[in-house]
Every structure is written in C-alpha cells, then in structure tokens.
Design an enzyme around this catalytic site. Structure first.
Site, PDB file in Angstrom:
ATOM      1  N   GLY A 186       0.837  -1.187   0.000  1.00 15.60           N
ATOM      2  CA  GLY A 186       0.000   0.000   0.000  1.00 15.60           C
ATOM      3  C   GLY A 186       0.872   1.237   0.000  1.00 15.60           C
ATOM      4  O   GLY A 186       2.087   1.162  -0.239  1.00 15.60           O
ATOM      5  N   GLU A 207       3.135  -8.556  -1.479  1.00 15.97           N
ATOM      6  CA  GLU A 207       1.762  -8.043  -1.395  1.00 15.97           C
ATOM      7  C   GLU A 207       0.783  -9.174  -1.696  1.00 15.97           C
ATOM      8  O   GLU A 207       0.940  -9.892  -2.685  1.00 15.97           O
ATOM      9  CB  GLU A 207       1.567  -6.898  -2.390  1.00 15.97           C
ATOM     10  N   ALA A 275       4.192  -3.391   6.827  1.00 13.66           N
ATOM     11  CA  ALA A 275       3.283  -2.302   6.457  1.00 13.66           C
ATOM     12  C   ALA A 275       1.989  -2.924   5.964  1.00 13.66           C
ATOM     13  O   ALA A 275       1.532  -2.672   4.856  1.00 13.66           O
ATOM     14  CB  ALA A 275       3.913  -1.418   5.387  1.00 13.66           C
ATOM     15  N   HIS A 450       0.443  27.821 -19.352  1.00 12.90           N
ATOM     16  CA  HIS A 450       1.518  27.192 -20.113  1.00 12.90           C
ATOM     17  C   HIS A 450       2.819  27.936 -19.855  1.00 12.90           C
ATOM     18  O   HIS A 450       2.830  29.162 -19.805  1.00 12.90           O
ATOM     19  CB  HIS A 450       1.199  27.237 -21.614  1.00 12.90           C
TER      20      HIS A 450
END
Length: 471
Positions: A186, A207, A275, A450
């Site tokens: 994550g 994961e 985590a 821009h």
C-alpha cells in the site's frame, strides 16, 4: 491514587490530538465552545510526528539524492553524492518537532485546554483522565473520540527496533539495511520501499493482492510497478508469508522468509518492514457498557461522527477508512459544526484525494475505471502522458500520465488518477472539480497555464472526447 473531580464544565472534550482531534478542537473554539483536548503523547498525533510529515521529509532527501545523481543530465557537474542517514533522520525529526510546536501554539491561541494523559468514558457526559499530575474527572456536553490507529502486527514479526520494523522504526534507522523486505504494497509500504531503494538497499516487496497499490487504478499500479522494477526493486504480488525463521541477533540478524501463492520463493532479508494495514485504537476508552459499537477495530458512526451513545462521537482513523489525515480533519470540522447546530455537508469519500509519495508519485480522487464499470456506468476514459508535455520535458520528468473517467451520459467526472513528478500537488484540481460537480464542459473550457505540468490534466479531459491537441 485518589481521583479528583474538576470544577470546569466543557462544551466539548476531544480525546486525541492528531489531525482530526486538534482541528476539531480549533473549530469548536472558533464557534465559541469551551473546549478541552486530552492527548497521551504528542500534539499532532501519528501523522505529524510519526507519519505523514516526517516520511515526506525523508522522501524529499531521497528525491534530492536522485536529482544530484542525475545532475550531469542538466549540465551540472558534481561529485559522487553520498547519503548521510543520520543527517536525513535529524532533519526529518526537526521538521516534525517544528510542526508539533505549531500545534501547541494553535491550542494556546484558541484558548483550548490541553491535558496530557489518557482518557476514558466514565458515565454519560464524563471522562476519567489519568495523567502525570494524577487522576481527574471532567464533564463535557459532547465528547469526540479521535484516538487514531496503529500499525497492524503480524504473528512472529512484532517490531523489535532492530530487524523487524513498523513505520516508527523505519523513520529513525541507525543504518540502511543491505536487504530490506517490505510486507505490504500500500502507500506506506511503497513509500518506504522507494526511500530505502534510493539509499542503496536491496528491496523486496510482498503483497497479497494481485498488484501493488491495489486501491489505485490498474493503469497506475502497472506504471509504478514497472518504474520500481527498473530501479531494481523486486515485487512479489499475489503472495503471502508462509513461514519465517531468523538467525543471529542485532545487526547480524538474517531472516529467511518463504512465500506461497503466485510466488513460492524463499527470500533473505536483514530487516523486515511490516506495512500490512492498521488497527483502530479502541482499547481502554471505556466503551464497555456504552452504546458505542465497534466493528473490525473501528468505531461505527453516522455521516457526521455520531455513535450509538448520545453525546459521543468518533472521527478520523478510529472511525474507519479512508485512513487519511485530511479526511480526519474534514470529519472533525463537520462533526463540530453539526454539534453546533450548523448545516455542514456530509463527507463524500469519492471526493477525498489520496496521495502516495513514492518515486514516481501517485495521486487519485474518485472512482477507478474498473469501479465505474462494475457500478454499471457507461463511461468515457481519457489518458494523456507527461512525455509530450513541454514543462515535463524541460524538467526531465517525462514519466507518468493523467487519466480521467467520465460518465458518458452526464459528463460527470467520476474519477481522476495521476502518476508522475509532483502529481500530489496537482490532484487538488480534480478534487475541486468533483466538489463543484464540474462536467467535461467546464474542464474543457478552463484555461490551464503554459508551460505547466498541469496541462496534462486538461489534455486528459480532451482525450476522453477525442479532442486531445498535443498527441
């Protein structure tokens, strides 16, 4: 120790001084409420002291290190840079300390009483407070629980400050591990993986989901995965920890980790960083015997933080996802304004932007393309790369893109997803658009300056309607 009863009655008592609690206290004071805040550790909570802020300070150091390494690309000749870990950590802690003092100042400015200690419900309209100065009991017409959350621990991988880390240990390392294994891909896991990879660690990430950053749009996840692999990171998705064993101690520790699932590898690491999500801080709050309901370690509330117990509210991480500081702050304001009799809007989770400060950065708001399709929406999707954006080319930051998802019938902006340099500073444009219920027509007619990277946001909208100009 004898318990004394305070003489002061408060309009509002807040338990927890994180970004939800202290903001709620400030808003209450602004509305004329006599307010007390109880915090057991540091004002600012985990986010300011051990989360959002210090991690971003470390990640900034990693960004500078990367930029110096690439200085020759910009015609700047420098020597080979080295990472001073102690100096990086010291700067990170100094940043957190500065902001902690800032919150203390805000409490004094707004005349909010701050009590340092722990608090628990002690009958209707009362809190029992235990602090360094002893025990006390205070009365408050309304009580907000903002106690946050803590890192989820995995069996056999409890943080020990040496070879097993949570986010706290990862923020104050004494050394860069040679081989780091991160469990969980994550935002937190990927941010730390990016930091330690920049400092030279061999990083592997495991994961359980089938992709990293699983809550993000699939195109974003795929781009980040490709970028991390190019940096030398090893990613194991669709995998889980089957077994662990360790040899040695302290700096000589070596972990053997076996995976099962899509990857059935055996990994070796010096440090394991867990985590793998968070758990709400609902213990020792005196919820027993009250009508406050807890599900999966989080307090159940209505749209404005009210619990089943009259006069008791919950906000922030302890009240459930999304676990984001800005969500907690917004909840705190809405909760207090509802208590004060105002008419705030209920929080819409689809209007809450999420940011991951990895390399590259990720930012999003609203529905992913897959979620929109699963909801049965007929959609238009636009995508535009930074590789053809003038400012991005000048910066040497051409990786990534902006992606937007519109409802094909109404033109509603259902979601926006960005990956690339500093996209966390741009996503607010799409968040404002969603809050204002802008359609593609307003976004197309907006004039973007821009040269800026934000022009990619405009072109992505145009691309959804086959009107992109620069590709």
């Amino acid at each position: 120790m004898m318990m004394t009863t305070t003489q002061a009655d408060y309009d509002l008592a807040v338990v927890g001084g994180g970004p939800g609690g202290y903001v709620a206290a400030i808003r209450a004071a602004q509305l004329g409420m006599k307010t007390v805040l109880v915090e057991k550790a540091q004002l600012g909570g985990v986010c300011l002291n051990w989360g959002c802020i210090p991690t971003k300070a470390l990640l900034r150091s990693a960004d500078v290190l990367r930029l110096v390494r690439e200085a020759s690309r910009f015609g700047v000749q420098v020597g080979q840079p080295t990472a001073d870990l102690q100096a990086m950590v010291a700067r990170s802690r100094a940043v957190a300390a500065q902001l902690n003092k800032g919150v203390d100042y805000l409490m004094k400015k707004n005349k909010i009483t701050v009590l340092h200690g722990t608090a628990r419900l002690d009958g209707p309209g009362h809190l029992a407070v235990q602090g360094a100065q002893g025990a006390s009991r205070l009365a408050a017409r309304h009580i907000i629980l903002a106690t946050g959350a803590r890192a989820r621990q995995l069996p056999g991988l409890q943080p020990d400050g040496e070879s097993v880390w949570s986010y706290r240990e990862a923020l104050v390392p004494v050394r860069v591990p040679r081989r780091l294994l991160v469990i969980g891909a994550g935002a937190i896991g990927i941010e730390f993986a990016s930091f330690y990879r920049a400092l030279g660690a061999e990083v592997s990430v495991v994961e359980m989901a089938d992709r990293i950053l699983p809550v993000e749009d699939e195109d974003v996840s795929a781009h980040v995965a490709e970028s991390l692999r190019k940096e030398g990171m090893r990613l194991y998705t669709g995998a889980r920890i089957a077994a662990t064993s360790r040899r040695g101690a302290g700096a000589q520790t070596e972990w053997q980790v076996s995976l099962e699932g899509r990857h059935q590898d055996s990994l070796v690491a010096d440090v394991v960083l867990v985590a793998a999500g968070i758990v709400g801080n609902v213990e020792d709050l005196g919820l027993e015997g009250s009508a406050v309901r807890v599900e999966r370690s989080h307090i159940v509330t209505d749209a404005f933080g009210a619990t089943g117990e009259p006069g008791v509210y919950a906000i922030g991480d302890v009240a459930g996802p999304p676990w984001l500081a800005h969500k907690a702050s917004h909840e705190g304001v809405a909760c207090v304004e509802k208590i004060a009799g105002l008419n705030p809007h209920a929080l819409d989770p689809n209007n809450i932007a999420a940011c991951t400060y990895s390399h590259p950065q990720v930012a999003s708001v609203g529905m992913t393309e897959a979620a929109a399709r699963q909801a049965g929406r007929s959609i238009r999707v636009g995508k535009f790369p930074f590789s053809v954006n003038g400012k991005a080319i000048a910066l040497g930051a051409t990786g990534g893109f902006a992606k937007v998802v519109f409802d094909a019938a109404s033109g509603e902006l259902l979601g926006a997803h960005m990956v690339g340099e500093e996209v966390t500073e741009m996503i607010q444009g799409y968040a404002v658009a969603r809050e204002l219920e802008s359609t593609e027509a307003e976004l197309m007619s907006t004039i973007f300056p821009h040269p800026t990277q934000s022009e990619v946001m405009h072109e992505a909208v145009l691309a959804a309607y086959q009107r992109a100009l620069h590709i």
